[in-house]
Design an enzyme around this catalytic site. Sequence first.
Site, short mmCIF file in Angstrom:
data_model
loop_
_atom_site.label_atom_id
_atom_site.label_comp_id
_atom_site.label_asym_id
_atom_site.label_seq_id
_atom_site.Cartn_x
_atom_site.Cartn_y
_atom_site.Cartn_z
N TYR A 122 -2.04 -7.42 17.61
CA TYR A 122 -2.37 -6.59 16.45
C TYR A 122 -3.59 -5.73 16.72
CZ TYR A 122 -3.39 -5.43 11.56
OH TYR A 122 -3.64 -4.76 10.37
N LYS A 149 -3.89 -1.52 16.84
CA LYS A 149 -4.76 -0.78 15.92
C LYS A 149 -5.79 0.06 16.68
CE LYS A 149 -2.60 -1.87 12.33
NZ LYS A 149 -1.91 -0.83 11.55
N ILE A 177 0.83 -1.20 0.00
CA ILE A 177 0.00 0.00 0.00
C ILE A 177 0.87 1.25 0.00
CG2 ILE A 177 -1.68 1.34 1.33
CD1 ILE A 177 -2.79 -1.26 2.39
N THR A 220 -1.24 -7.93 0.23
CA THR A 220 0.16 -7.53 0.41
C THR A 220 0.85 -8.55 1.29
OG1 THR A 220 -0.14 -6.27 2.47
CG2 THR A 220 -0.61 -5.12 0.40
#
Length: 356
Positions: free
Chosen positions: A234, A238, A80, A271
């Site tokens: 994770y 976030k 990205i 990705t």
Amino acid sequence: MGLLTFLLYTLLILMILGFYFFRSSKEFPKTWYEWKTEFRFQYMGILGLIQDISLNKKNNVAILQQTDRIAIVTGGNRGIGLRIIEKLLECEMTVIMACRDPEGGRKNILEAVDFSTIRGKLICEKLDVASLSSVKEFAKKIQDNYEKIDLLINNAGIMCAPYKLTEDGYESHFAVNFLGHFLLTHLLLPKLKAAGKKGLNARIVNVSSIVNMVGKINYDDINLTKKYYPPTAYNQSKLAQVLTTKYINHLMEKEEAPVQVHAVHPGLVDTDLFKYTSTTSVPTFKKLLFKTPEEGSRTVVYAAIGRKLEGKGGTYLTNCVHARCHPDAKKPEKCEKFFKFSCDLLGIKEFGNGVV
């Protein structure tokens, strides 16, 4: 069969496929805690796919000529980030790509972007957001060489990696996805304030994830030493990004500073962010279901330059529209608590003065 029953069956099938093909780890969960966490992770993934499909037509950004603006993008050497940089260069900006391997990053950009048609200027600098000393060194170079920074895009990140502590003693997801960027924002905020002006704020964009919705800040064990499962780390990192997005934007509004802050879920994107997950064994499924890096870059760039967002900071976006985020982000006391906790971790006495 009624519509509700059909939807429930569809959700169940998607969950089963998710557990088999798109797990957060190449191994199956082993404990009830891990199964429960994985279930929530998969559920948010399905919601993300539904959002990407239903909002596909909204996911567009206009490229605007902004010749005199300077942008910093962390981790822009692939995925990205590379496509974010490409779009900003198309805007004729000066773009500073900040990554661990500047030469490798430059090579990737030159191979992927046709510079014969682009007037923007690319500068590659070394930055490892996992290392607080590297963040300070990079920020010092920017402070010494630039009068202003118009855009700071905190893009670098990892997902579902094995447990690891950084050189500073922080769990790697927390360090890379959040803490390093939080310090960078603090150090560069004077340059962002210098860039902003009436009708054209400087902007900070934090690339978060839909999983912030199931995140939880473990104040008593921020490094998750007692109970570690990759999605937990994770998700926490976030949520951290979203909470501080809200609070820093609040501070900017209170100061009447010409800076606005956004958090973005770019969508589920094909990705190498997924390299630790089971999706690597089904690349065809990933290509069919997930966005391309170019599609994933659009909301990030929209948050950075979209005219309709001018003066409307503190928002969480996906597919170039406003979206619902974690309930705690709507509670000022929750955002302030975590913001102060983060400042204490880094020894920041006055946030945004550019000094540690």
